[in-house]
Design a protein around this motif. Structure first.
Motif, PDB file in Angstrom:
ATOM      1  N   LEU A 122       0.824  -1.207   0.000  1.00 15.76           N
ATOM      2  CA  LEU A 122       0.000   0.000   0.000  1.00 15.76           C
ATOM      3  C   LEU A 122       0.856   1.253   0.000  1.00 15.76           C
ATOM      4  CD1 LEU A 122      -3.160   0.494   0.246  1.00 15.76           C
ATOM      5  CD2 LEU A 122      -2.385  -1.856   0.297  1.00 15.76           C
ATOM      6  N   PHE A 126       0.748   3.985  -2.810  1.00 20.02           N
ATOM      7  CA  PHE A 126       0.451   5.361  -2.411  1.00 20.02           C
ATOM      8  C   PHE A 126       1.529   6.289  -2.959  1.00 20.02           C
ATOM      9  CE2 PHE A 126       1.120   8.580   1.048  1.00 20.02           C
ATOM     10  CZ  PHE A 126      -0.012   9.326   0.795  1.00 20.02           C
ATOM     11  N   ASN A 130       0.970   9.312  -5.756  1.00 17.39           N
ATOM     12  CA  ASN A 130       1.365  10.706  -5.529  1.00 17.39           C
ATOM     13  C   ASN A 130       2.152  11.248  -6.709  1.00 17.39           C
ATOM     14  OD1 ASN A 130       0.141  10.857  -3.102  1.00 17.39           O
ATOM     15  ND2 ASN A 130       1.992  10.410  -1.910  1.00 17.39           N
TER      16      ASN A 130
ATOM     17  N   ARG C  34       1.600  21.285   2.740  1.00 14.34           N
ATOM     18  CA  ARG C  34       0.677  20.167   2.784  1.00 14.34           C
ATOM     19  C   ARG C  34       0.761  19.260   1.572  1.00 14.34           C
ATOM     20  NH1 ARG C  34      -4.330  20.709   6.047  1.00 14.34           N
ATOM     21  NH2 ARG C  34      -5.220  18.629   5.850  1.00 14.34           N
ATOM     22  N   ARG C  36       1.726  16.627  -1.278  1.00 18.15           N
ATOM     23  CA  ARG C  36       2.407  15.331  -1.372  1.00 18.15           C
ATOM     24  C   ARG C  36       2.901  15.086  -2.786  1.00 18.15           C
ATOM     25  NH1 ARG C  36      -1.308  12.328  -1.603  1.00 18.15           N
ATOM     26  NH2 ARG C  36      -2.916  13.893  -1.464  1.00 18.15           N
ATOM     27  N   THR C  37       2.784  16.159  -3.609  1.00 19.19           N
ATOM     28  CA  THR C  37       3.203  15.965  -4.983  1.00 19.19           C
ATOM     29  C   THR C  37       4.382  16.844  -5.360  1.00 19.19           C
ATOM     30  OG1 THR C  37       1.507  17.508  -5.643  1.00 19.19           O
ATOM     31  CG2 THR C  37       0.994  15.173  -5.850  1.00 19.19           C
ATOM     32  N   LEU C  53      -1.917  17.083  13.535  1.00 17.01           N
ATOM     33  CA  LEU C  53      -1.864  16.156  12.407  1.00 17.01           C
ATOM     34  C   LEU C  53      -0.593  15.332  12.341  1.00 17.01           C
ATOM     35  CD1 LEU C  53      -3.342  18.601   9.745  1.00 17.01           C
ATOM     36  CD2 LEU C  53      -4.526  16.812  11.017  1.00 17.01           C
ATOM     37  N   ILE C 226      -3.122   3.886   5.414  1.00 15.93           N
ATOM     38  CA  ILE C 226      -2.757   4.480   4.130  1.00 15.93           C
ATOM     39  C   ILE C 226      -3.940   4.387   3.169  1.00 15.93           C
ATOM     40  CG2 ILE C 226      -1.297   4.196   2.087  1.00 15.93           C
ATOM     41  CD1 ILE C 226       0.949   3.268   3.955  1.00 15.93           C
ATOM     42  N   TYR C 227      -4.585   3.230   3.144  1.00 15.20           N
ATOM     43  CA  TYR C 227      -5.705   3.030   2.227  1.00 15.20           C
ATOM     44  C   TYR C 227      -6.829   4.004   2.531  1.00 15.20           C
ATOM     45  CZ  TYR C 227      -9.627   0.600  -0.046  1.00 15.20           C
ATOM     46  OH  TYR C 227     -10.726   0.276  -0.808  1.00 15.20           O
ATOM     47  N   ALA C 230      -5.730   7.613   1.901  1.00 15.36           N
ATOM     48  CA  ALA C 230      -5.495   7.899   0.488  1.00 15.36           C
ATOM     49  C   ALA C 230      -6.810   8.155  -0.222  1.00 15.36           C
ATOM     50  CB  ALA C 230      -4.759   6.751  -0.178  1.00 15.36           C
ATOM     51  N   ARG C 231      -7.884   7.562   0.276  1.00 16.53           N
ATOM     52  CA  ARG C 231      -9.168   7.780  -0.377  1.00 16.53           C
ATOM     53  C   ARG C 231      -9.927   8.954   0.224  1.00 16.53           C
ATOM     54  NH1 ARG C 231     -12.796   3.214  -1.798  1.00 16.53           N
ATOM     55  NH2 ARG C 231     -12.945   2.826   0.430  1.00 16.53           N
ATOM     56  N   ALA C 232      -9.403   9.540   1.308  1.00 18.21           N
ATOM     57  CA  ALA C 232     -10.015  10.757   1.840  1.00 18.21           C
ATOM     58  C   ALA C 232      -9.054  11.912   1.545  1.00 18.21           C
ATOM     59  CB  ALA C 232     -10.267  10.606   3.325  1.00 18.21           C
ATOM     60  N   ALA C 233      -8.495  12.530   2.558  1.00 17.19           N
ATOM     61  CA  ALA C 233      -7.625  13.676   2.322  1.00 17.19           C
ATOM     62  C   ALA C 233      -6.306  13.492   3.045  1.00 17.19           C
ATOM     63  CB  ALA C 233      -8.312  14.947   2.812  1.00 17.19           C
ATOM     64  N   PRO C 234      -5.374  12.776   2.419  1.00 13.40           N
ATOM     65  CA  PRO C 234      -4.117  12.502   3.128  1.00 13.40           C
ATOM     66  C   PRO C 234      -3.253  13.746   3.270  1.00 13.40           C
ATOM     67  CG  PRO C 234      -4.023  11.660   0.882  1.00 13.40           C
ATOM     68  CD  PRO C 234      -5.399  12.227   1.074  1.00 13.40           C
ATOM     69  N   LEU C 238       0.953  11.126   6.498  1.00 12.12           N
ATOM     70  CA  LEU C 238       0.862   9.736   6.051  1.00 12.12           C
ATOM     71  C   LEU C 238       2.219   9.282   5.508  1.00 12.12           C
ATOM     72  CD1 LEU C 238      -1.398   7.691   5.974  1.00 12.12           C
ATOM     73  CD2 LEU C 238      -1.820   8.340   3.599  1.00 12.12           C
ATOM     74  N   ASN C 239       2.867  10.182   4.749  1.00 11.64           N
ATOM     75  CA  ASN C 239       4.217   9.869   4.271  1.00 11.64           C
ATOM     76  C   ASN C 239       5.152   9.674   5.457  1.00 11.64           C
ATOM     77  OD1 ASN C 239       2.686  11.320   2.260  1.00 11.64           O
ATOM     78  ND2 ASN C 239       4.544  11.296   1.018  1.00 11.64           N
TER      79      ASN C 239
ATOM     80  N   ASP D  69     -12.260  13.101   8.330  1.00 11.86           N
ATOM     81  CA  ASP D  69     -12.243  14.564   8.255  1.00 11.86           C
ATOM     82  C   ASP D  69     -13.602  15.181   8.597  1.00 11.86           C
ATOM     83  OD1 ASP D  69      -9.519  14.555   7.188  1.00 11.86           O
ATOM     84  OD2 ASP D  69     -10.469  13.711   5.395  1.00 11.86           O
ATOM     85  N   GLN D  93     -15.839   4.817   4.997  1.00 10.23           N
ATOM     86  CA  GLN D  93     -15.928   5.506   3.716  1.00 10.23           C
ATOM     87  C   GLN D  93     -17.382   5.766   3.356  1.00 10.23           C
ATOM     88  OE1 GLN D  93     -13.017   6.106   2.321  1.00 10.23           O
ATOM     89  NE2 GLN D  93     -13.620   6.998   0.369  1.00 10.23           N
ATOM     90  N   ASN D 250     -14.193  12.515  -1.362  1.00  4.64           N
ATOM     91  CA  ASN D 250     -13.136  13.434  -0.935  1.00  4.64           C
ATOM     92  C   ASN D 250     -13.024  14.671  -1.809  1.00  4.64           C
ATOM     93  OD1 ASN D 250     -12.175  12.164  -3.153  1.00  4.64           O
ATOM     94  ND2 ASN D 250     -10.191  11.601  -2.285  1.00  4.64           N
ATOM     95  N   TYR D 252     -13.762  17.536  -1.041  1.00  7.27           N
ATOM     96  CA  TYR D 252     -13.245  18.653  -0.238  1.00  7.27           C
ATOM     97  C   TYR D 252     -11.726  18.753  -0.321  1.00  7.27           C
ATOM     98  CZ  TYR D 252     -12.706  14.738   3.025  1.00  7.27           C
ATOM     99  OH  TYR D 252     -12.386  13.546   3.585  1.00  7.27           O
ATOM    100  N   GLU D 253     -11.075  17.676  -0.760  1.00  8.35           N
ATOM    101  CA  GLU D 253      -9.631  17.754  -0.916  1.00  8.35           C
ATOM    102  C   GLU D 253      -9.247  17.862  -2.389  1.00  8.35           C
ATOM    103  OE1 GLU D 253      -5.378  16.171  -1.006  1.00  8.35           O
ATOM    104  OE2 GLU D 253      -7.122  15.134  -1.806  1.00  8.35           O
ATOM    105  N   TYR D 277      -8.156  22.929   2.979  1.00  9.26           N
ATOM    106  CA  TYR D 277      -7.452  22.234   1.914  1.00  9.26           C
ATOM    107  C   TYR D 277      -6.985  23.083   0.752  1.00  9.26           C
ATOM    108  CZ  TYR D 277      -8.660  18.046   4.428  1.00  9.26           C
ATOM    109  OH  TYR D 277      -8.744  17.092   5.397  1.00  9.26           O
TER     110      TYR D 277
END
Ligand SMILES: Nc1ncnc2c1ncn2[C@@H]1O[C@H](COP(=O)(O)OP(=O)(O)OP(=O)(O)O)[C@@H](O)[C@H]1O
Ligand SMILES: Nc1ncnc2c1ncn2[C@@H]1O[C@H](COP(=O)(O)OP(=O)(O)OP(=O)(O)O)[C@@H](O)[C@H]1O
Ligand SMILES: NCCCCNCCCN
Ligand SMILES: [Mg+2]
Ligand SMILES: [Mg+2]
Lengths: 299, 347, 272, 397, 347
Positions: A122, A126, A130, C34, C36-37, C53, C226-227, C230-234, C238-239, D69, D93, D250, D252-253, D277
């Protein structure tokens, strides 16, 4: 003396029987069971009570024209393409490391090849999402190399958004995630091939390509097939990779369907029935792999 | 028509595996490289076959420089110690392997494969896999696979090493027969002295990457140049001695021998079977008294060990031909070391 | 003999591709912002300083880390002895039932995780309801799919050791349990070490079984975290979490390496 | 063997509520609980006794089950500090997923966040416990009167309202191009070819299908008509091809980050986006929100106490804490963006004071909106199955 | 005081590995089981050690039935072909291993371990691990480990099999010395005839699970009962012949020999070293003319192969003692087969 020591196998066998066999039987009992009015599964442990209604429905769903048929076809296509790509990447890597790399660079490569095992799947996925996200380095690199237009041109990419429900992204994710598991068995089988066989082939007049084709390739066949099965089986049960790489129903796999039924939604009996069907479908591969494994450990 | 190795050098990192080896091998010769483990025999062979890159020197075959060609373009073939048969192919497919790369018609392939298999008496096993063959049969497949290509030179790396004694002797005879029939040059690697002596036209004895002596078996056995060669080929008595004024002295006894202009410390070499045991007190030149220390019964001969007054132990092979006197421990005897059988070597 | 040029190129590109994303993700763990990219400054905010956080201050993150390690530890503790005993037992067990057992032992290796997880989930929510979901269920799950690996590794080593030393020990007068204690177990040392490492790696890698067996915040592992994030607002926290996890498992590996450095074959279990 | 087709045994309509409640007589849900409607208030059957008032259970962990969140971590920390517990949040979720997990009976949560349409299921499966309102004084003191004893839980017996929301469309002004959701409404999704891959619907069976129903002008969000639901499902499937639509909660993000362009969102998400965000260099005015003023979903989420709660008293205190005006405000404007139904909080004023961005003023839920709004409510067993199948057909791709 | 094997039988599935073997081995005897691969030597040894269950028969040691005891309770110890040293223990720990199970004080353990290691000349290597020892040294550790327990019977399964020729000869001498010093019964397994002949008091030659002949080395060599034994021990000429009227006929020639009451087809057995080569035309009894077909130079002797008129090939070992006549292919010769060296065997 030998007989007495067989007792040592008892706890382990009992454990596997209780938590593996019985667990699988639970899938059967639920898949061939019923549900209550509040959607609770009612397992039918007694085979005489089995109700094949859910199984029939699941079967109808996955057959052509059924609700899950497109998912099934898609899953099959993803797995086939991902396995082919994985081989295209994994075979040369395993071949190079087993046959050419020497000394320190071989040791270093081996460590780097096992490294992914120490990073959870995972986390790797992840990290990879990114980078593929808009503005991520990988997306930039791919776009700079015009790979996006290339993929778009051949219809593999739709738009420039890699994570926007693209088949190619899910496949790339699968490849990224599973190649390490393919490389190791490949490496092991290639490494076992006696260097002298290749020399013998060269000695008898084969060019290096000829020696590869007539000696290395056939001799690594079993290892390759084993590796393929080893990655294909879990791919059929994968739901997290498409979830992370895309999140669109357009790229859902069979694993998503089962997961939705069993974890997300209400119909555990149908989920269990689908699980049974999946297992039946995969049985051939499982048996093949078991045979290879036993042959190998017998050798 | 000959294979010439000209000052070959091969290094693996720090190891000098082949150290300035020069040899000239004639057409149709059965030529053997003999030496202890690690002396560079395999390395030399691999240089000829092209599996290793030369670090110096040249290899020519009938005047052509072949050192720069890749293995598949060299007109030599190899029979590997482990046979290196292709486990996924039948015997016939193994034998036919190399013919694919010769411009040979299908029927011709079949004919030659058939012939080669007959030659090594394997015709009836054509469809077996190598894994289903015994060691000796595998060896013969390896041989047929190389012979079918009719190479002018065949390299053989301890081809009998993995076989048991009885089978080895049978195959030695067969190999020799085939070599003589086909008139192919054999370059044969072994560390078994008997094998080398039995089969070869000429033998090069190697040590530490160098050739110590290269000659016919009889010459190597009768006239070894060094203690190493003497010891490696058959058993030998090496008796510490000194040379002074042209004579050889062992303890208090003076022996006649060809000292070859040597002086100072030396080793007197004599083969056990050349030593004569005579009754105690027998007179005459080159006779030394001693005492029997042990007698070992070895079937067709006895090994009698005699301690000389100088402290040296001399082994003496007494044939068991039903006529010789029997000796036993403690008997005083006289040891006769005939002058023509004594050689004086560097210590 | 010459080698094709493109092979090393593919190999190193692959290695870079397989590991670079992780290294970059680790870099972003040290972001000040904030994102992650892309890189945004350098700080320990997501590890330590962010009041709500950061891994330090978000109880769910630190807990996930702890839980992952606890699970891996328990799985090692149970699966390795069970698997080792099973391997020794199977090795000795000739005759009725041994064939079936050999197959049963291998089955978990070829069963897709999802199938296995669904099975255990249905089992623990029905017939084995007394076990239920939660840490116990997760440990059982991890142990179950780890045992087979342990058996494979230990059996390989047993075959290598052969019967001779055992017979020698018996011949010299050692009763069976002494043979086990003084000869067999010490010789299995490297295989046991390899098994421990393998079970650890399998456990921290697992997502599906942990997720199906989970019962709430206490039972959330790092991959689960992580899962769901990752599907909400990481956030880069998390990293940071993943980074710590990675460092810890590499440390475990390094430690094992130091301890078993003299017997490199102990790591070969991983190279199956 | 027997080949029963999978149907829940309880018939969909009519019959007597099995829980024997005095309001019985109308349609009931799968558990036999009457279906609440705005014009048909329901008192949920009481299963077991409410917890006695007493000293809160100090120490240890208060287990909370909630969306990701959806709680300000600072608020959680402050509560924990004040009460001497540590609060642990497990996230889900979707509400369906949450129900599935809870129904295994192994999740011992103290506080469970949910929505009113799930209440009968939670009660029917005995997953939540009756409240002791004495422990939640803020309910009577601070909360909008109309939700103090709501129609879906008269009393209330099990729930305390948490936040208000509408369901609508959120989008990026700078990326949406020619498309105008303000004009097209729900139809925008079917016109979003240009936004392929950057469009999402909510990962929620009711909301997702609801969107497709509303697109066709249907205002009965609780319809059980098979034909309507099938068409809705097909409409959604069509979106796969039209817009490569994602299913996500998500927005909102992803919207503020610019990774998505147009999502079906809940109103609070848009404020959340602006509050928490926005990446550096992006301002709140790149975002817009639209919702269907007439007939669109306007409703509230609620909180319950888990049946096996280890800290039931502390759970009540937690809910009460969240209804405390200053706490609710902090939770609202500093983190979640969902407006609480607290009388003292004047959402409009917050926009005037520019605490919240003016362009998202329509994210506020007024008392009139709430009174006239539509809502997703509990269904009969058959209805539930039809919705699930319709959603599954889309969701499984 | 003796080890008695009484009609032992051992089956592995269909394979009858040990087929009714009865032997009586005296105290202090060096007893060898000799035979080709797969003949059941190891199986017999393992029955004595207790690693395999008997399928029939009895084993007694000094009258005690030991067949039912588990291996760790039998007063015999084994030196394994592969040594089976414990790789995780030092040499000293290996040697001390078995003493833990004897009631022996700590100081006594140290003393005995020390002594055993001196006996095999390994005192200086006590702290090494087996992996750091050469093959010969490992062999000696295995020996010391068994000897330290002072077993009345020591079983040795090809203890020298894995060593190279030179080392093997040295260790043969040493093993024999130790056996004689300690007066322990050795039951020794080998497939090497020279080894069996050199060391043993008695040898049992096995074939297909059965004992073919059991006697002293000299008797086995000089008076083999069967062609198998003759062939297995040293090389032999087996000349097809017939017996009629008490005389042996080879082709058209009649030979004098002890025909032992036999008639019909037979094999005339004679050792190559007992065959005399005489000039063509030499007269006298038991002389047969022939033609030299090949001469193989073998260092200390020559192997001259003579084809008789009957078609039989006779090998003749001519010692290379510097005196014998040299022969070459094609020479007509006369072969003398002395009557006292001829044996008549079953064909
Ligand atoms: N690939 C290699 N890398 C490093 N050293 C090598 C390599 N191959 C051989 N050597 C070394 O070179 C020397 C000669 O080796 P070679 O294999 O030629 O010996 P050999 O005479 O064939 O011995 P053997 O009888 O044991 O086969 C040895 O010291 C060996 O260790
Ligand atoms: N465990 C076993 N299972 C089945 N057959 C066996 C087993 N052990 C030995 N055999 C068979 O029994 C016969 C005798 O074997 P044994 O090992 O005693 O021979 P050996 O004389 O020691 O041979 P070698 O010289 O090759 O060691 C052989 O045919 C062998 O294949
Ligand atoms: N980010 C959390 C959003 C929660 C919104 N709740 C809506 C409930 C719809 N039934
Ligand atoms: Mg070699
Ligand atoms: Mg044996």
């Amino acid at each position: 003396m030998r007989r007495a020591w067989a007792i040592l196998a008892v706890p382990g066998m009992a454990w596997l029987a209780a938590f593996f066999l019985v667990a699988f039987y639970a899938v059967v009992a639920v898949g061939l069971g019923n549900i209550t009015d509040v959607y609770d599964p009612v397992p039918h442990w007694n085979p005489l009570d089995w109700n094949i209604g859910y199984l029939l429905q699941a079967l109808e769903d996955v057959l052509p024209g059924g609700r899950t048929w497109p998912v099934f076809v898609r899953t099959l296509a993803y797995v086939v393409v991902a396995v082919v790509l994985s081989l295209a990447i994994g075979y040369p890597v395993a071949y190079y490391v087993s046959r050419y790399a020497t000394g320190r660079s071989k040791a270093a490569l081996l460590i780097l090849l096992v490294a992914p095992f120490w990073i959870s799947y995972l986390m790797r996925m992840f990290a990879w999402t990114n980078l593929l996200a808009e503005g991520g380095y990988a997306a930039d690199v791919l776009n700079t190399l015009s790979l996006d237009s290339l993929f778009s041109a051949v219809g593999l990419l739709d738009g420039e958004d890699w994570l926007g429900g693209q088949h190619i992204a899910v496949i790339m994710g699968l490849v990224y995630g599973y190649v390490p598991y393919l490389i190791l068995p490949l490496y092991a089988s290639l490494d076992r091939i006696d260097q002298r066989l290749i020399e013998a082939a060269r000695d008898l007049g084969a060019s290096s390509a000829g020696a590869f084709r007539r000696v290395v390739l056939p001799l690594s066949r079993a290892g390759t097939l084993g590796g393929i099965v080893l990655i294909a089986l879990p791919m059929f049960g994968d739901y997290y990779t498409p979830d992370l790489m895309s999140g669109s129903p357009r790229t859902a796999m069979l694993g998503n369907t089962i997961n939705n039924y069993v974890q997300g939604g209400p119909d555990k009996a149908l989920g269990a029935a689908m699980t049974l069907l999946l297992s039946a479908f995969l049985l051939v591969f499982m048996l093949y792999y078991l045979r290879e494994l036993r042959r190998e450990s017998a050798a | 028509m000959s294979l010439v190795l000209d000052h070959l050098v091969k290094r693996y990192g720090d190891v000098l595996a082949v150290d300035d080896v020069s040899l000239e091998i004639a057409h149709g010769e059965f030529f053997t490289l003999l030496g202890p483990s690690g002396c560079g025999k395999t390395s030399t062979l691999r240089l000829i076959a092209g599996f290793e890159r030369l670090d110096g020197g040249a290899i020519t075959l009938d005047g052509d420089d072949i050192a720069r060609r890749p293995p598949h373009k060299r007109p030599v073939n190899t029979v590997f110690q482990s046979y290196a048969l292709f486990p996924h192919m039948s015997v016939a497919e193994n034998v036919a392997f190399g013919l694919k790369y010769k411009r040979v018609s299908k029927s011709e392939v079949a004919r030659r494969v058939g012939e080669a298999m007959e030659l090594v008496q394997l015709g009836h096993l054509a469809e077996r896999r190598p894994g289903q063959l015994s060691g000796g049969q595998q060896q013969r497949v390896a041989l047929a696979r190389a012979l079918v290509l009719e190479p002018p030179v065949l390299l053989l790396d301890e081809p009998l090493g993995a076989l048991d004694a009885r089978l080895r002797i049978d195959l030695q005879v067969e190999l020799k027969r085939i070599q003589e029939t086909l008139e192919i040059t054999f370059v044969y690697v072994t560390h078994d002295q008997d094998e080398a002596l039995t089969m070869s036209d000429r033998v090069a004895v190697m040590k530490g990457g160098k050739v110590e002596q290269c000659d016919e078996p009889r010459v190597l056995y009768e006239e070894p140049c060094t203690a190493f060669v003497a010891n490696f080929l058959g058993s030998s008595n090496l008796i510490p001695a000194t040379v002074s004024e042209g004579a050889l002295r062992v303890g208090e006894f003076t022996l006649r021998a060809d000292v070859d202009g040597r002086t100072g410390d030396a080793l007197a070499m004599i083969r056990p079977e050349r030593v004569r045991l005579e009754p105690h007190g027998t007179g005459g030149e080159n006779r030394v008294p001693g005492m029997v220390e042990a007698v070992v019964y070895l079937g067709f001969h006895q090994d009698v060990r005699v301690r000389l007054a100088s402290g040296a132990l001399v082994r003496c092979d007494v044939p068991n031909d039903g006529e010789a006197v029997e000796h036993s421990s403690g008997d005083p005897v006289c040891v006769h070391l005939p002058a023509n059988c004594l050689r004086v070597l560097e210590p | 003999m010459s080698r094709p040029r493109w092979l090393p190129v593919i190999t190193w590109v692959y290695v870079a591709w397989s590991l670079l994303p992780v290294l970059i993700a680790i870099r972003f763990a040290f972001n000040d912002g904030r994102s992650r990219t892309s890189g945004q400054g350098f700080s320990l905010r997501w590890f330590w300083t962010d009041p709500t956080l950061s891994v330090r201050n978000d109880p769910t993150l630190a807990a996930a880390l702890e839980h992952s390690l606890v699970l891996a530890g328990l799985a090692m503790l149970l699966a390795v002895p069970l698997g080792t005993a099973l391997a020794i037992g199977l090795q000795r067990w000739r005759g009725r039932g041994s064939g079936v057992s050999n197959v049963l032992m291998l089955l978990p290796l070829v069963t897709p995780e999802l199938v296995f997880a669904v099975g255990l989930f249905l089992l623990f929510t029905s017939a084995f309801g007394f076990i239920g979901l939660g840490t116990t269920a997760q440990v059982i799950g991890h142990v179950t799919f780890s045992i087979s690996w342990v058996v494979l590794i230990v059996r390989g080593r047993l075959v290598m050791i052969g019967n001779d030393v055992e017979e020698a020990a018996a011949d010299l007068g050692a009763p069976p349990w002494q043979v086990l204690k003084r000869v067999l177990l010490p010789l299995l040392g490297p295989a046991i070490a390899a098994s421990l490492l393998t079970v650890f790696a399998l456990s921290i890698d697992d997502f599906v079984v942990a997720q199906y067996m989970a019962s709430g915040a206490d039972t959330t592992t790092v991959p689960m975290r992580i899962y769901s994030s990752a599907r909400a607002a990481p956030t880069p926290a998390l990293n940071a979490l993943a980074t710590i996890m990675l460092v810890l498992s590499l440390a475990a590996l390094a430690l094992a390496w130091l301890v078993f450095r003299r017997r490199p074959e102990s790591l070969s279990g991983l190279m199956r | 063997e027997n080949t029963t087709t999978p149907v829940a045994t309880a018939e969909g309509t009519g019959g007597k509520g099995i829980m024997g409640d005095e309001t019985a007589g109308g349609p009931v849900d799968a558990a036999g609980i009457p279906l609440a409607r705005r014009d048909y208030p329901v008192t949920l059957p009481r299963i077991g006794d409410a917890v006695k008032a007493g000293a809160p259970e100090k120490g240890g962990e208060l287990q909370v089950y909630n969306y990701a969140d959806y709680l300000n971590p600072e608020v959680i920390q402050a509560f924990g500090k004040q009460e001497g517990v540590s609060v642990r949040v497990t996230t889900f979720q979707t509400l369906d997923e949450a129900f599935t997990k809870l129904s295994t009976g192994r999740f011992q949560f103290d506080v469970i966040f949910t929505a009113p349409d799930h209440l009968p299921r939670l009660v029917g499966r005995r997953l939540i416990q009756p409240l002791n309102l004495d422990l939640v004084p803020n309910l009577a003191k601070e909360v909008w009167p109309e939700v103090q004893s709501p129609f879906y839980d008269v009393g209330p017996r099990y729930t305390v309202p948490y936040t208000l929301y509408t369901t609508g469309i959120g989008w990026r002004n700078d990326q949406i191009g020619d498309l105008d959701p303000n004009e097209l409404g729900w139809e925008s999704f079917w016109q979003a070819q240009a936004l392929r891959g950057r469009v999402a619907v909510l990962d929620d069976a009711r909301e997702g299908l609801g969107l497709a129903l509303m697109r066709r002008g249907i205002t009965n969000l609780n319809t059980e008509d098979e034909g309507l639901l099938e068409r809705a499902s097909e409409d959604l499937i069509e979106l796969n091809d039209v817009a490569r639509v994602k299913v996500a909660i998500n927005g909102y993000e992803t919207l503020p980050a610019g990774r998505m362009t147009m999502n079906q969102v809940w109103s609070g998400d848009m404020l959340n986006a602006v509050i928490s965000y926005l990446p550096e260099g992006t301002t709140g005015d790149v975002l817009s929100y639209w919702y269907q003023r007439a007939g669109g979903p306007v409703f509230n989420d609620c909180m319950c106490v888990g049946v096996d709660a280890a800290k039931p008293v502390m759970a009540h205190r937690f809910m009460n804490y969240l209804l405390q005006p200053d706490v609710a405000l902090k939770n609202f404007v500093e983190y979640v963006g969902y407006q609480p139904p607290i009388t003292k909080i004047d959402a409009d004023a917050l926009f005037e004071q520019q605490v919240l961005p003016e362009n998202l003023r329509n994210c506020v839920v007024t008392r009139e909106d709430y009174a006239n709004g539509n809502a997703f409510l509990a269904l009969t067993a058959d209805g539930r199955r039809r919705w699930d199948q319709a959603w599954g057909a889309f969701r499984n791709g």
